[in-house]
Design a protein around this motif. Structure first.
Motif, mmCIF file in Angstrom:
data_model
loop_
_atom_site.group_PDB
_atom_site.id
_atom_site.type_symbol
_atom_site.label_atom_id
_atom_site.label_comp_id
_atom_site.label_asym_id
_atom_site.label_seq_id
_atom_site.Cartn_x
_atom_site.Cartn_y
_atom_site.Cartn_z
ATOM 1 N N GLY A 410 31.087 48.796 39.733
ATOM 2 C CA GLY A 410 31.946 49.957 39.627
ATOM 3 C C GLY A 410 32.977 49.802 38.528
ATOM 4 N N THR A 411 33.805 48.767 38.615
ATOM 5 C CA THR A 411 34.826 48.462 37.616
ATOM 6 C C THR A 411 34.781 46.971 37.340
ATOM 7 O OG1 THR A 411 36.210 50.224 38.527
ATOM 8 C CG2 THR A 411 37.259 48.695 37.011
ATOM 9 N N SER A 412 34.924 46.597 36.088
ATOM 10 C CA SER A 412 34.796 45.191 35.710
ATOM 11 C C SER A 412 36.008 44.749 34.922
ATOM 12 C CB SER A 412 33.528 44.961 34.873
ATOM 13 O OG SER A 412 32.384 45.371 35.598
ATOM 14 N N GLY A 413 36.380 43.503 35.133
ATOM 15 C CA GLY A 413 37.460 42.882 34.385
ATOM 16 C C GLY A 413 37.044 41.508 33.905
ATOM 17 N N ILE A 414 37.777 40.991 32.940
ATOM 18 C CA ILE A 414 37.466 39.691 32.336
ATOM 19 C C ILE A 414 38.690 38.792 32.457
ATOM 20 C CG2 ILE A 414 36.747 38.488 30.248
ATOM 21 C CD1 ILE A 414 34.609 40.290 31.352
ATOM 22 N N LEU A 415 38.458 37.556 32.866
ATOM 23 C CA LEU A 415 39.490 36.522 32.875
ATOM 24 C C LEU A 415 39.098 35.453 31.864
ATOM 25 C CD1 LEU A 415 41.961 35.018 33.915
ATOM 26 C CD2 LEU A 415 40.521 34.092 35.765
ATOM 27 N N LEU A 416 39.902 35.272 30.834
ATOM 28 C CA LEU A 416 39.652 34.247 29.826
ATOM 29 C C LEU A 416 40.283 32.942 30.302
ATOM 30 C CD1 LEU A 416 40.346 36.312 26.561
ATOM 31 C CD2 LEU A 416 38.152 35.852 27.705
ATOM 32 N N CYS A 417 39.427 32.068 30.812
ATOM 33 C CA CYS A 417 39.887 30.808 31.396
ATOM 34 C C CYS A 417 40.141 29.787 30.293
ATOM 35 C CB CYS A 417 38.851 30.261 32.380
ATOM 36 S SG CYS A 417 38.455 31.390 33.734
ATOM 37 N N ALA A 456 32.200 46.011 23.185
ATOM 38 C CA ALA A 456 31.165 46.229 24.204
ATOM 39 C C ALA A 456 31.543 47.321 25.187
ATOM 40 C CB ALA A 456 30.895 44.927 24.953
ATOM 41 N N GLY A 457 32.800 47.806 25.142
ATOM 42 C CA GLY A 457 33.186 48.908 26.006
ATOM 43 C C GLY A 457 34.236 48.583 27.041
ATOM 44 N N PHE A 458 34.764 47.359 27.030
ATOM 45 C CA PHE A 458 35.797 46.993 27.997
ATOM 46 C C PHE A 458 37.158 47.521 27.535
ATOM 47 C CE2 PHE A 458 32.538 43.994 29.181
ATOM 48 C CZ PHE A 458 32.690 43.868 30.551
ATOM 49 N N GLU A 459 37.931 48.012 28.486
ATOM 50 C CA GLU A 459 39.281 48.452 28.167
ATOM 51 C C GLU A 459 40.168 47.225 27.956
ATOM 52 O OE1 GLU A 459 40.536 50.900 31.330
ATOM 53 O OE2 GLU A 459 38.952 52.406 31.054
ATOM 54 N N PRO A 460 41.071 47.278 26.980
ATOM 55 C CA PRO A 460 41.908 46.090 26.694
ATOM 56 C C PRO A 460 42.720 45.631 27.894
ATOM 57 C CG PRO A 460 42.040 47.689 24.901
ATOM 58 C CD PRO A 460 41.285 48.361 26.014
ATOM 59 N N GLU A 461 43.176 46.568 28.754
ATOM 60 C CA GLU A 461 43.982 46.159 29.897
ATOM 61 C C GLU A 461 43.162 45.484 30.975
ATOM 62 O OE1 GLU A 461 43.131 50.627 30.150
ATOM 63 O OE2 GLU A 461 43.774 49.153 28.648
ATOM 64 N N ARG A 462 41.841 45.504 30.872
ATOM 65 C CA ARG A 462 40.984 44.821 31.836
ATOM 66 C C ARG A 462 40.614 43.410 31.385
ATOM 67 N NH1 ARG A 462 42.805 48.102 34.581
ATOM 68 N NH2 ARG A 462 41.802 49.919 35.532
#
Length: 519
Positions: A410-417, A456-462
């Motif tokens: 549904g909604t995706s976010g990224i965590l840069l570890c 790729a389509g990710f929103e910067p705040e995600r």
């Protein structure tokens, strides 16, 4: 029809240049259900969007319309020029027979060849030369990668449905109608603005021949209201006598009537029949699953059975053991935390997880990725947080996997570890880089991650840089935005109660199945 055209384009491309990588598309087509043909069309739609073949079809369609417009303009100009050449400038008498041959000769000849082409068992637009010219011009205008696949796929699709002859014929008839219509309008304009005289000329034939010919050609137009000269006027139109204006008007009406009845009306009837045949046959279009390139996909799109998890027969020395939870059985609408290709020494989970979040662990192998994608396909989660190694430079494969997982969520976010200080170098026995060089490299790679993810389509705040804020977003609680300097995350109040290390360990022991720990 467009979906079948795209499926044929995909089939031709795979037949010519080898199969495409379609694991994700095949998985989604199986999940969509339906017949084998439905799954083939859905797979072609997904692959066409990924490989930009739908854009190729759009570009080719635009060029086809442009070439048709160019030929239509040329047909109008040619028809007007033919009428002007047949009548002349009015300074000399018009040979009625030569004018009629000029206006109708080529049209009748091509129309006759089109009719005779039905006796030829040729799977092409035989006899429709203008249609073939349109196809040639479109091929010349539509250049670029894969541009040659679009017309070939369209021709093969129309040919299998026995619509190619009718489609090419319809284009040819439409262009001839424009040319003949322009000729009629130009003739009406010239005959209204100039004074013309008409006569017949011969060296071998008798006047009776022209009387019979004129009456025969004028019989059908006379049924539609067009005038026909009398026998006396026909005999007097030998160029040796001066005729009154009323006689010239009769010849003008006769000439226009012949052009309309023997040129324009047959083309209109042929165009109507051609369009009706194309619409009827293409309306009942079906996809042939036995074609090469389609038949090979049946076992993948319509598997006879699906794996159920049943193990093989027990063997000597086999002992069942507790293993880590497998990626399967995800409840729909759940929030998931997933680590992608992280180093083994990465702390995981990166932050304390509330009960509403499921930790899927770190996914690294191909088998794990396949199980994850299959599970997400079966039950789409509401939110997914993907942990990625910020110390690595993002590659196309990783970005493609992230985009595929995001497409199933549904909604995706990224965590840069971030990696542990000196971890990467120490594992290779190399001296750790200087702090300044390390920070510069990390900043560069983090910028590359953000750039590729946004593309790729990710929103910067995600795209998160701090674990607490990312997990708070995943849990659906309010959290202050990420601050790349780290001060905002350090000073922020946790969105959910913090758990001390001993208590967290005990909690995990109570909630982990099969560990045997008790509180």
């Amino acid at each position: 029809m467009r979906s079948h055209w795209l499926a044929e384009t995909i089939r031709l491309r795979e037949s010519l240049w080898g199969p495409l990588e379609d694991g994700s598309e095949t998985r989604r087509a199986r999940a969509a259900g339906g017949t084998f043909a439905d799954r083939l069309l859905y797979r072609a739609q997904l692959l066409g969007g990924r490989e930009k073949l739908d854009t190729v079809l759009d570009r080719w369609t635009a060029m086809a319309r442009l070439s048709l417009f160019i030929m239509a303009v040329a047909a109008v100009i040619a028809g007007g020029a033919a009428a002007l050449g047949a009548l002349g400038d009015g300074n000399r008498s018009v040979n009625i027979v030569m004018a009629l041959a000029t206006l109708l000769g080529l049209n009748l000849l091509t129309f006759l060849f089109w009719l005779l082409s039905f006796g030829v068992s040729a799977g092409s637009g035989a006899g429709a030369w203008l249609g073939e010219c349109w196809l040639w011009l479109t091929r010349r205008l539509a250049r670029g990668p894969d541009a040659a696949l679009a017309p070939r796929a369209l021709i093969e699709l129309l040919d299998r449905e026995r619509s190619l002859r009718w489609a090419m014929g319809g284009i040819s008839h439409a262009l001839w109608i424009l040319a003949l219509g322009a000729a009629v309008l130009v003739m009406l304009a010239l005959l209204s603005a100039r004074r013309y005289g008409f006569n017949w000329e011969t060296t071998l034939l008798t006047p009776d021949t022209f009387v019979d010919l004129t009456r025969m050609l004028g019989w059908l137009p006379a049924r539609l209201g067009f005038p026909t000269p009398t026998e006396a006027i026909i005999r007097a139109s030998d160029g040796l006598q001066t005729l009154p204006a009323s006689a010239q008007a009769l010849w003008s009406g006769w000439l226009i009537g012949c052009l309309v009845v023997y040129g324009l009306l047959p083309r209109l009837a042929a165009l109507t029949i051609s369009l009706w045949m194309v619409r009827m046959r293409m309306g009942a279009i079906t996809l042939d699953p036995t074609l090469p390139g389609h038949a090979e996909l049946r076992d993948r799109l319509m598997p006879a059975s699906l794996p159920t998890g049943v193990d093989s027969a027990p063997t000597d020395g086999y002992q069942t053991r507790i293993t880590a939870p497998q990626v399967s059985g995800i409840p729909p609408g759940q929030a998931l935390l997933i680590g992608l290709e992280l180093p083994p020494d990465t702390p995981w989970p990166p932050s304390a997880l509330p009960a509403s979040v499921i930790d899927m662990g770190m996914i690294d192998s191909g088998a794990q990725r396949k199980r994850l994608l299959d599970s997400l396909q079966d039950a789409a989660p509401a939110r997914v947080l993907l942990g990625c190694d910020a110390g690595q430079t993002p590659d196309r494969g990783t970005i493609a996997l992230i985009a595929e997982i995001a497409g199933l969520s549904g909604t995706s976010g990224i965590l840069l570890c971030e990696r542990a200080s000196g971890g990467a170098s120490a594992s290779r026995g190399e001296p750790a880089p200087t702090p300044m060089a390390s920070h510069a490299g990390e900043a560069s790679r983090a910028g590359a991650w953000r750039e590729r993810l946004v593309a790729a389509g990710f929103e910067p705040e995600r795209i998160h840089a701090h674990a607490d804020a990312a997990v708070a977003w995943l849990a659906g609680t309010v959290s202050p935005p990420d601050d790349t300097s780290g001060t905002a995350a350090e000073n922020a109040t946790p969105a959910f109660p913090d758990i001390s290390a001993p208590e967290r360990t005990a909690t995990r022991a109570r909630t982990t199945p099969g560990t045997g720990a008790s509180s």
